[in-house]
Each structure stands twice: as C-alpha cells, then as structure tokens.
Write an enzyme that holds these catalytic residues in place. Structure first.
Site, mmCIF file in Angstrom:
data_model
loop_
_atom_site.group_PDB
_atom_site.id
_atom_site.type_symbol
_atom_site.label_atom_id
_atom_site.label_comp_id
_atom_site.label_asym_id
_atom_site.label_seq_id
_atom_site.Cartn_x
_atom_site.Cartn_y
_atom_site.Cartn_z
ATOM 1 N N LYS A 95 0.960 -1.106 -0.334
ATOM 2 C CA LYS A 95 0.182 0.160 -0.142
ATOM 3 C C LYS A 95 0.525 1.447 0.087
ATOM 4 O O LYS A 95 0.851 2.327 -0.805
ATOM 5 C CB LYS A 95 -0.980 0.251 1.242
ATOM 6 C CG LYS A 95 -2.074 -1.699 0.965
ATOM 7 C CD LYS A 95 -2.642 -1.406 3.114
ATOM 8 C CE LYS A 95 -4.112 -2.553 1.347
ATOM 9 N NZ LYS A 95 -4.513 -2.415 3.175
ATOM 10 N N GLN A 110 -5.015 -1.243 9.420
ATOM 11 C CA GLN A 110 -4.984 -2.483 8.505
ATOM 12 C C GLN A 110 -5.755 -3.700 9.987
ATOM 13 O O GLN A 110 -5.133 -3.417 10.493
ATOM 14 C CB GLN A 110 -3.205 -2.724 8.330
ATOM 15 C CG GLN A 110 -3.158 -4.178 7.402
ATOM 16 C CD GLN A 110 -4.058 -4.195 6.111
ATOM 17 O OE1 GLN A 110 -4.127 -3.437 5.709
ATOM 18 N NE2 GLN A 110 -3.933 -5.259 5.762
ATOM 19 N N ASP A 155 -10.734 3.553 3.413
ATOM 20 C CA ASP A 155 -11.308 1.894 3.456
ATOM 21 C C ASP A 155 -12.780 1.648 3.426
ATOM 22 O O ASP A 155 -13.132 0.917 3.459
ATOM 23 C CB ASP A 155 -11.181 1.515 4.912
ATOM 24 C CG ASP A 155 -9.584 0.697 5.055
ATOM 25 O OD1 ASP A 155 -9.459 -0.075 3.266
ATOM 26 O OD2 ASP A 155 -9.327 0.303 5.539
#
Ligand code: GUN
Length: 284
Positions: free
Chosen positions: A53, A97, A120
C-alpha cells in the site's frame, strides 16, 4: 468453452498510470495526496499488504508513511495517533490494517477515523452512505471488482448475483454495490444450505470465503462471470484463490485469476480513494 480471463494486473497498471496526472495537479496546488497506514502487530500477511500500500502510493508521487506498533500496544495510544492524523492537513487518508489484536475494539478504532479521511470506507457513516446508494468512499476490494465489471462490459442490471462471504470488508459492501447496480443479490456463506443450488443460478458469482478452491466447476452456471477475491497460501507456498481456476475456466464466461486478478485492484482503489479525498479537500 474457455472463459475470458479478466486481467486485474493490466487494469490496475493502466489506472495507476492515469492517476499520476491527478496527483501532480494536486501537488502543484499544495495538496499532495497523503496516506498513513497503521499496522499493529507482526502478522506476516498484513506486513506485505501494508508495504504494498505504501509503495503503491510512492510509485505515483503520493506521500505515504507506515506507523507500526507492537501487538501489545494499548488502544488509547492508537486512538491518540488517529486523533493527531485527523487534524493533520497533509494527511488525506488514514487506514488501520485489519485484523487488530484481540484486545482492541475494532469498531471503536474504525469510528475514530474522521469519515472524510476513511479511505477504506469502513466508518459507519460511509457504510450508511453506501447502503443508501450515495457512496462517499467505497471499500477498496469491492470497488476494484466493480471496476473490473466496467472494464469487461458486464451489465449487472437484472442479473442474478451471488456473493459467497459476508464480511464487512468484502461480502457486505460487494452485495450493496451489486444491489445499487440493479442486480438481484443473494449473500451466502460457507454454512449456507445447498450452496451449489444458489451458485448455479448466478450470472455473477463473487467468491470471498477464504477457503482454497472452494468453488468448483460443478457450482458454476455456464457463461457466468466468476470473481475470485480469495488469496490463500497453499502448503507449497503458492497462492491460490477461493475458486478452482482450472476447472471453472472451462465453464465460466469470464473469470479472474489469482494472483493477478482482484488483488492488484484493491490497492489501486485505495490510491483512487486517497486521491479523491485530497481532491475534495482541495475543492476540486
Ligand atoms: N485487511 C484485509 N483487507 C483489508 C482492507 O481492505 N483494509 C484494511 N484496513 N485491512 C484489511
């Protein structure tokens, strides 16, 4: 009939190339898109995802940094960092995460991220907006799948769609996106009775169940579009999806491979969401 393979890697590469001009334009105006990724603990798969990422951002000229904590860190420390990042004008996206260690209240952590930096799309406000059909941030994996449908000219309206998996990260937002696109959607899970009876009706079949080669050729309707979201590591170290690719290739109309299918699209859409967040902040 051999299915057409939907090349997620090629689509991801093309999209990432196209993002560079938007990043440059933002940077020139003093709004270089910035993403912070928070990683708690030493989960091996999470470490790889987080590295990819951050590197994905840097490769197209964005700012990105990783903040890591030991698995034993207390939640208050992470919440304080999120509050600091919420207030940082140079940071447009914040991602924690998942999964988090057991002593964390995952929902509380996700709700602490400012909704306008929640790239997200996991904050309740953003989940609600998606459910109402006016998404602000679409969760990256299902967003990537929708881009693949777009690229493959897959018309979703009126189609039978079956999603296997009901996670907040993939299954549920995928179902909402398919509903919003006019499909008739069934959400199954590994315990669904007569699962094959459902999947055999599916014009669109999305597998996000986390079990290697769970979907076999006899479960697929001839000509169906089969999307494999699974990334499973086999004992020999090789990656494999939730779909028995070799078998289903002979039945499906279109199919995504693993690796090189949905995986590269997930990070691509994270970049897209972060750029979008920066554009909104810049008033573009
Ligand atoms: N863990 C697995 N997939 C994801 C994702 O898309 N976002 C976050 N934050 N964690 C994940």
């Amino acid at each position: 009939m051999t299915a057409q393979i939907i090349d997620g890697k090629a689509l991801a590469d093309a999209l990432r190339q196209s993002f560079k001009a938007r990043v440059e334009a933002l940077a020139a105006k003093g709004h270089k898109p910035g993403l912070v990724v928070i990683l708690v603990g030493e989960d091996a798969a999470s470490q790889v995802y987080v590295k990819n990422k951050v590197n994905g951002c840097l490769a197209i000229g964005m700012h990105s940094e990783k903040i890591t904590y030991e698995a034993t860190v207390d939640q208050a420390t992470v919440l304080a960092k999120i509050a600091e990042l919420n207030a940082d004008p140079n940071i447009h996206g914040i991602l924690v995460q998942l999964p988090l260690p057991k002593h964390f209240d995952e929902e509380k952590v996700l709700e602490a991220i400012a909704a306008d930096k929640d790239v997200d799309g996991f904050h309740a406000e953003n989940v609600g907006a998606l459910a109402q059909g006016n998404p602000r941030f679409i969760p990256c994996t299902p967003y990537g799948v929708m881009k693949m449908f777009e690229k493959g000219n897959v018309d979703l309206s009126g189609k039978e769609a079956v999603v296997i998996g009901r996670s907040n990260i993939v299954g549920k937002p995928m179902a909402l996106l398919l509903i919003n696109a006019g499909a008739t959607v069934t959400v199954c899970n590994s315990r669904t009775k007569d699962l094959a009876g459902h999947t055999r009706r599916a014009d669109i079949l999305v597998a996000a169940v986390g079990k290697p080669k769970f979907v076999t050729a006899d479960m697929v309707k001839p000509g169906a579009v089969v999307i494999d979201v699974g990334i499973n590591r086999l004992p020999d170290g090789k990656l494999c999806g939730d779909v028995d690719f070799t078998g289903c290739l002979e039945v499906a109309g279109q199919i995504t491979p693993v690796p090189g299918g949905v995986g590269p699209m997930t990070i691509t859409m994270l970049l897209a969401n972060t750029i979008e967040a920066a554009e909104r902040k810049a008033g573009l």
